[in-house]
Design a protein around this motif. Structure first.
Motif, PDB file in Angstrom:
ATOM      1  N   CYS A   1      23.930  21.707  33.273  1.00  0.00           N
ATOM      2  CA  CYS A   1      23.003  20.769  33.900  1.00  0.00           C
ATOM      3  C   CYS A   1      23.127  20.901  35.417  1.00  0.00           C
ATOM      4  O   CYS A   1      24.238  20.842  35.960  1.00  0.00           O
ATOM      5  CB  CYS A   1      23.311  19.339  33.454  1.00  0.00           C
ATOM      6  SG  CYS A   1      22.368  18.088  34.349  1.00  0.00           S
TER       7      CYS A   1
ATOM      8  N   CYS B   1      24.481  17.239  37.076  1.00  0.00           N
ATOM      9  CA  CYS B   1      25.864  16.758  36.925  1.00  0.00           C
ATOM     10  C   CYS B   1      26.856  17.892  36.655  1.00  0.00           C
ATOM     11  O   CYS B   1      28.062  17.657  36.624  1.00  0.00           O
ATOM     12  CB  CYS B   1      25.936  15.723  35.810  1.00  0.00           C
ATOM     13  SG  CYS B   1      25.696  16.404  34.163  1.00  0.00           S
TER      14      CYS B   1
ATOM     15  N   HIS C   1      19.982  17.351  31.907  1.00  0.00           N
ATOM     16  CA  HIS C   1      19.935  16.318  30.882  1.00  0.00           C
ATOM     17  C   HIS C   1      18.653  15.510  31.080  1.00  0.00           C
ATOM     18  O   HIS C   1      18.238  15.285  32.220  1.00  0.00           O
ATOM     19  CB  HIS C   1      21.131  15.360  31.018  1.00  0.00           C
ATOM     20  CG  HIS C   1      22.445  15.990  30.698  1.00  0.00           C
ATOM     21  ND1 HIS C   1      23.350  16.334  31.661  1.00  0.00           N
ATOM     22  CD2 HIS C   1      22.991  16.345  29.514  1.00  0.00           C
ATOM     23  CE1 HIS C   1      24.421  16.866  31.080  1.00  0.00           C
ATOM     24  NE2 HIS C   1      24.219  16.907  29.777  1.00  0.00           N
TER      25      HIS C   1
ATOM     26  N   CYS D   1      19.878  12.220  32.926  1.00  0.00           N
ATOM     27  CA  CYS D   1      21.130  12.580  33.565  1.00  0.00           C
ATOM     28  C   CYS D   1      21.540  11.510  34.561  1.00  0.00           C
ATOM     29  O   CYS D   1      20.791  11.139  35.451  1.00  0.00           O
ATOM     30  CB  CYS D   1      20.989  13.912  34.287  1.00  0.00           C
ATOM     31  SG  CYS D   1      22.565  14.483  34.915  1.00  0.00           S
TER      32      CYS D   1
HETATM   33 ZN    ZN Z   1      23.418  16.150  33.607  1.00  0.00          ZN
END
Ligand code: ZN
Length: 172
Positions: A73, A76, A136, A139
């Protein structure tokens, strides 16, 4: 039950003339170019292909290749699981000149020689479906990059919902 392994190399023109249906799986670890985009190469691709000849006697292959993969991702930096699905509708042609003659609803699949590498075809089609910026869906960035929340006493200060809850609490 798991399907049989997808054959590596087949004569796609002959398969089209015979109207073959080819189903199978390919382990992700065998697709090293695709693997270079992924966090790990666990899992497999499920492939379902129909070969045939249309009414204009164009040989075609259509079908799907699906796989569940993990990428990083970009918000993150944790792994994110993505469901890839490549849909194929390809006209099998001998050269670029023939590719230009194909009806628009076909993508050209230029084949030279008697055998083609199905794994390579599937790998290239899946790479085309990879997101440029994997993320995500919801996220929550766990770092202080960007809008850092105000330092607060204790609690998970990176969680925006906690910050909201604190703001609400202060109004009372
Ligand atoms: Zn993420």
């Amino acid at each position: 039950m798991s399907k049989a392994p997808l054959p590596t190399s087949i004569d796609t023109r002959r398969a089209a003339e015979q109207g073959r249906l080819i189903e199978g799986t390919v382990k992700l670890e065998k697709l090293s170019r695709l693997g270079s985009y992924l966090v790990d190469s666990e899992g497999e691709v499920t492939v379902d292909l129909t070969f045939g000849m249309d009414e204009e006697r164009i040989r075609f292959v259509k079908g799907t290749a699906v796989a569940s993969v993990k990428m990083t991702c970009q918000r993150c930096l944790e792994p994110v699981t993505l469901e890839l699905e490549a849909e194929m509708n390809m006209g099998i042609v001998a050269d670029d000149e023939a590719a230009k003659q194909l009806p628009r609803y076909y993508d050209p699949y230029v084949v030279d020689g008697p055998k083609q590498d199905l794994h390579q075809l599937i790998e290239e089609e899946l790479i085309l479906t990879l997101p440029l910026i994997p993320q995500h869906q919801d996220c929550v960035v766990k770092t202080e990059y960007g809008q850092a929340p105000e330092p607060s006493e204790g609690n998970d200060e990176a969680n925006p919902f906690n910050v909201l809850a604190q703001l609400k609490a202060k109004k009372h």
